[in-house]
Scaffold this motif. Structure first.
Motif, PDB file in Angstrom:
ATOM      1  N   LEU A  48       4.572 -14.800   2.713  1.00  0.00           N
ATOM      2  CA  LEU A  48       5.101 -13.993   1.618  1.00  0.00           C
ATOM      3  C   LEU A  48       6.163 -13.036   2.155  1.00  0.00           C
ATOM      4  CD1 LEU A  48       4.185 -13.756  -1.486  1.00  0.00           C
ATOM      5  CD2 LEU A  48       2.765 -15.179   0.003  1.00  0.00           C
ATOM      6  N   HIS A  49       7.244 -12.912   1.392  1.00  0.00           N
ATOM      7  CA  HIS A  49       8.300 -11.950   1.685  1.00  0.00           C
ATOM      8  C   HIS A  49       8.383 -11.040   0.464  1.00  0.00           C
ATOM      9  CE1 HIS A  49      12.340 -10.750   3.350  1.00  0.00           C
ATOM     10  NE2 HIS A  49      12.483 -10.374   2.086  1.00  0.00           N
ATOM     11  N   LEU A  50       7.864  -9.830   0.600  1.00  0.00           N
ATOM     12  CA  LEU A  50       7.648  -8.969  -0.561  1.00  0.00           C
ATOM     13  C   LEU A  50       8.519  -7.724  -0.523  1.00  0.00           C
ATOM     14  CD1 LEU A  50       3.750  -9.213  -0.549  1.00  0.00           C
ATOM     15  CD2 LEU A  50       5.305 -10.366  -2.146  1.00  0.00           C
ATOM     16  N   HIS A  51       8.993  -7.343  -1.712  1.00  0.00           N
ATOM     17  CA  HIS A  51       9.721  -6.090  -1.880  1.00  0.00           C
ATOM     18  C   HIS A  51       8.866  -5.144  -2.715  1.00  0.00           C
ATOM     19  CE1 HIS A  51      13.816  -7.218  -0.280  1.00  0.00           C
ATOM     20  NE2 HIS A  51      13.132  -8.351  -0.195  1.00  0.00           N
ATOM     21  N   ASP A  52       9.218  -3.870  -2.649  1.00  0.00           N
ATOM     22  CA  ASP A  52       8.344  -2.849  -3.231  1.00  0.00           C
ATOM     23  C   ASP A  52       9.059  -2.024  -4.302  1.00  0.00           C
ATOM     24  OD1 ASP A  52       5.742  -1.784  -3.267  1.00  0.00           O
ATOM     25  OD2 ASP A  52       6.369  -0.049  -2.095  1.00  0.00           O
ATOM     26  N   THR A  53       9.968  -2.653  -5.011  1.00  0.00           N
ATOM     27  CA  THR A  53      10.793  -1.954  -5.995  1.00  0.00           C
ATOM     28  C   THR A  53       9.957  -1.170  -7.002  1.00  0.00           C
ATOM     29  OG1 THR A  53      12.329  -3.808  -5.788  1.00  0.00           O
ATOM     30  CG2 THR A  53      12.719  -2.261  -7.595  1.00  0.00           C
ATOM     31  N   TYR A  54       8.888  -1.779  -7.482  1.00  0.00           N
ATOM     32  CA  TYR A  54       8.046  -1.155  -8.508  1.00  0.00           C
ATOM     33  C   TYR A  54       6.674  -0.749  -7.966  1.00  0.00           C
ATOM     34  CZ  TYR A  54      11.704  -2.840 -11.557  1.00  0.00           C
ATOM     35  OH  TYR A  54      12.935  -3.071 -12.141  1.00  0.00           O
ATOM     36  N   GLY A  55       6.589  -0.606  -6.645  1.00  0.00           N
ATOM     37  CA  GLY A  55       5.358  -0.130  -6.044  1.00  0.00           C
ATOM     38  C   GLY A  55       4.223  -1.129  -6.022  1.00  0.00           C
ATOM     39  N   MET A  56       4.535  -2.425  -6.166  1.00  0.00           N
ATOM     40  CA  MET A  56       3.497  -3.457  -6.229  1.00  0.00           C
ATOM     41  C   MET A  56       3.399  -4.277  -4.947  1.00  0.00           C
ATOM     42  SD  MET A  56       2.101  -3.391  -9.316  1.00  0.00           S
ATOM     43  CE  MET A  56       1.629  -5.010  -9.935  1.00  0.00           C
ATOM     44  N   GLY A  57       4.191  -3.920  -3.933  1.00  0.00           N
ATOM     45  CA  GLY A  57       4.269  -4.757  -2.749  1.00  0.00           C
ATOM     46  C   GLY A  57       2.946  -4.987  -2.054  1.00  0.00           C
ATOM     47  N   LEU A  58       2.205  -3.921  -1.765  1.00  0.00           N
ATOM     48  CA  LEU A  58       0.939  -4.089  -1.053  1.00  0.00           C
ATOM     49  C   LEU A  58      -0.121  -4.722  -1.939  1.00  0.00           C
ATOM     50  CD1 LEU A  58       0.621  -0.898   1.182  1.00  0.00           C
ATOM     51  CD2 LEU A  58       1.382  -3.200   1.804  1.00  0.00           C
ATOM     52  N   ALA A  59      -0.075  -4.474  -3.257  1.00  0.00           N
ATOM     53  CA  ALA A  59      -1.007  -5.151  -4.164  1.00  0.00           C
ATOM     54  C   ALA A  59      -0.750  -6.654  -4.146  1.00  0.00           C
ATOM     55  CB  ALA A  59      -0.867  -4.599  -5.581  1.00  0.00           C
ATOM     56  N   ASN A  60       0.518  -7.045  -4.113  1.00  0.00           N
ATOM     57  CA  ASN A  60       0.852  -8.468  -4.041  1.00  0.00           C
ATOM     58  C   ASN A  60       0.458  -9.067  -2.694  1.00  0.00           C
ATOM     59  OD1 ASN A  60       1.916  -8.513  -6.648  1.00  0.00           O
ATOM     60  ND2 ASN A  60       3.965  -7.953  -5.948  1.00  0.00           N
ATOM     61  N   ALA A  61       0.609  -8.277  -1.629  1.00  0.00           N
ATOM     62  CA  ALA A  61       0.159  -8.740  -0.316  1.00  0.00           C
ATOM     63  C   ALA A  61      -1.345  -8.966  -0.322  1.00  0.00           C
ATOM     64  CB  ALA A  61       0.542  -7.725   0.761  1.00  0.00           C
ATOM     65  N   TRP A  62      -2.081  -8.070  -0.945  1.00  0.00           N
ATOM     66  CA  TRP A  62      -3.533  -8.197  -1.001  1.00  0.00           C
ATOM     67  C   TRP A  62      -3.951  -9.458  -1.763  1.00  0.00           C
ATOM     68  CZ3 TRP A  62      -7.033  -6.121   1.901  1.00  0.00           C
ATOM     69  CH2 TRP A  62      -8.386  -6.184   1.524  1.00  0.00           C
ATOM     70  N   ALA A  63      -3.235  -9.755  -2.858  1.00  0.00           N
ATOM     71  CA  ALA A  63      -3.527 -10.969  -3.621  1.00  0.00           C
ATOM     72  C   ALA A  63      -3.322 -12.204  -2.755  1.00  0.00           C
ATOM     73  CB  ALA A  63      -2.643 -11.036  -4.867  1.00  0.00           C
ATOM     74  N   ALA A  64      -2.238 -12.217  -1.982  1.00  0.00           N
ATOM     75  CA  ALA A  64      -1.974 -13.363  -1.104  1.00  0.00           C
ATOM     76  C   ALA A  64      -2.996 -13.442   0.020  1.00  0.00           C
ATOM     77  CB  ALA A  64      -0.563 -13.263  -0.541  1.00  0.00           C
ATOM     78  N   LEU A  65      -3.346 -12.293   0.591  1.00  0.00           N
ATOM     79  CA  LEU A  65      -4.361 -12.269   1.641  1.00  0.00           C
ATOM     80  C   LEU A  65      -5.678 -12.852   1.142  1.00  0.00           C
ATOM     81  CD1 LEU A  65      -3.652  -8.734   3.090  1.00  0.00           C
ATOM     82  CD2 LEU A  65      -3.662 -10.840   4.455  1.00  0.00           C
ATOM     83  N   SER A  66      -6.051 -12.546  -0.094  1.00  0.00           N
ATOM     84  CA  SER A  66      -7.313 -13.041  -0.648  1.00  0.00           C
ATOM     85  C   SER A  66      -7.324 -14.550  -0.790  1.00  0.00           C
ATOM     86  CB  SER A  66      -7.585 -12.386  -2.005  1.00  0.00           C
ATOM     87  OG  SER A  66      -6.743 -12.917  -3.009  1.00  0.00           O
ATOM     88  N   MET A  67      -6.135 -15.171  -0.736  1.00  0.00           N
ATOM     89  CA  MET A  67      -6.027 -16.624  -0.797  1.00  0.00           C
ATOM     90  C   MET A  67      -5.789 -17.229   0.581  1.00  0.00           C
ATOM     91  SD  MET A  67      -3.824 -17.048  -4.309  1.00  0.00           S
ATOM     92  CE  MET A  67      -4.243 -18.795  -4.527  1.00  0.00           C
TER      93      MET A  67
END
Length: 305
Positions: free
Chosen positions: A207-226
């Motif tokens: 995953l290559h994530l940006h944090d424009t709306y403050g969701m970056g680490l939440a999206n990382a966590w979703a990917a980690l859970s998979m």
């Protein structure tokens, strides 16, 4: 589905994605020094530049010099970005060992970023892949706008899976899904990862994530859970795509490492050294950085894992 990895590989993208949107052009010698410092912090995978038109991205005009200075004696994977045959030829001439292809999943961003639609961009990658394979260069790939496009809106997961099919056929060992404008949410991340995995269950994803709306680490966590175990991040959270309106900084390497270590997931990185390099980076770019940890200099860091 919860299948958290025990260890995560972080590719540090600050020298490419981080600096490409900066108004100041960091001197070549300083880029090289920062790269060595990042390796000192335990990073084994770095993006160090892009073989692109220097008139469009002048911050990357010295990619050859940076790469050739770092290659001797380095065990780290030093990635450079390539969009086409010309980029591939420049990478081979510079002695590159690791290259990343970049293709957008959406038509609008592909035309803005690569000057061509998705199909034509993929055809260019096929040409580049042949050159790189002939030179023994290892390849990975990034699919830009894998979740939301600034021009076309949400990207269908099936389209991302189709692009991944072409990139896998071109020889990409790992394919990174990019939230180019930082507008994805965890549900989109899970849906798109699942769609690509359904078609290619053996494919390594990142995953290559940006944090424009403050969701970056939440999206990382979703990917980690998979079970996703490859992540791009930029020290201090700087960066963005110059051809994607509204794009802002990446997730901070320092923030991501803090999260992973607090959850018992190993990275091999030393948070204290990262913090020191982050301070040096802020001086190099001439402004404060945007990661959460950069706002709290005295925050205690958990031990390296």
């Amino acid at each position: 589905m919860t299948d958290f990895p025990d260890r995560v590989t972080i590719t540090e993208v600050v020298l490419r994605d981080g600096l490409q949107l900066e108004p100041v052009i960091v001197p070549t010698a300083e880029k090289i020094r920062l790269a060595h410092r990042l390796i000192d912090a335990g990073l084994t995978s770095l993006e160090v530049g892009a073989f692109v038109n220097p008139t469009r991205v002048p911050q990357m005009a010295d990619t050859e010099e940076v790469l050739t200075a770092l290659l001797p004696g380095s065990a780290a994977m030093l990635h450079t970005l390539v969009f086409n045959r010309t980029g591939a030829e420049r990478a081979v001439a510079a002695g590159a060992r690791d290259v990343r292809f970049v293709v957008s999943a959406s038509e609008g961003h592909s035309k803005a970023n690569a000057g061509a639609g998705v199909e034509q961009a993929l055809d260019r990658i096929d040409e580049a892949a042949e050159i790189l394979a002939g030179a023994g260069v290892r390849t990975q790939a990034t699919i830009a706008t894998a979740f939301v496009c600034p021009f076309d809106g949400p990207t269908a997961p099936q389209q991302v899976a189709r692009v991944a099919t072409r990139l896998k056929a071109a020889g990409a060992a790992v394919i990174h899904l990019a939230d180019t404008i930082g507008n994805a949410n965890p549900s989109q991340v899970r849906e798109t990862v699942a769609s690509v995995r359904e078609r290619h269950p053996d494919l390594e994803l990142g995953l290559h994530l940006h944090d424009t709306y403050g969701m970056g680490l939440a999206n990382a966590w979703a990917a980690l859970s998979m079970g996703v175990a490859h992540f791009d991040a930029s020290l201090g959270g700087i960066g963005g795509c110059p051809f994607a309106p509204g794009a802002a900084g990446n997730i901070g390497t320092d923030d991501l490492v803090h999260l992973l270590h607090r959850e018992g997931i190993s990275t091999g990185l030393d948070p204290e050294t990262l913090a020191a390099v982050r301070d040096e980076l802020a001086i190099a770019v001439g402004h404060p950085l945007s990661s959460s940890l950069s706002q709290v200099p005295a925050a205690p860091a958990p031990p390296a894992r």
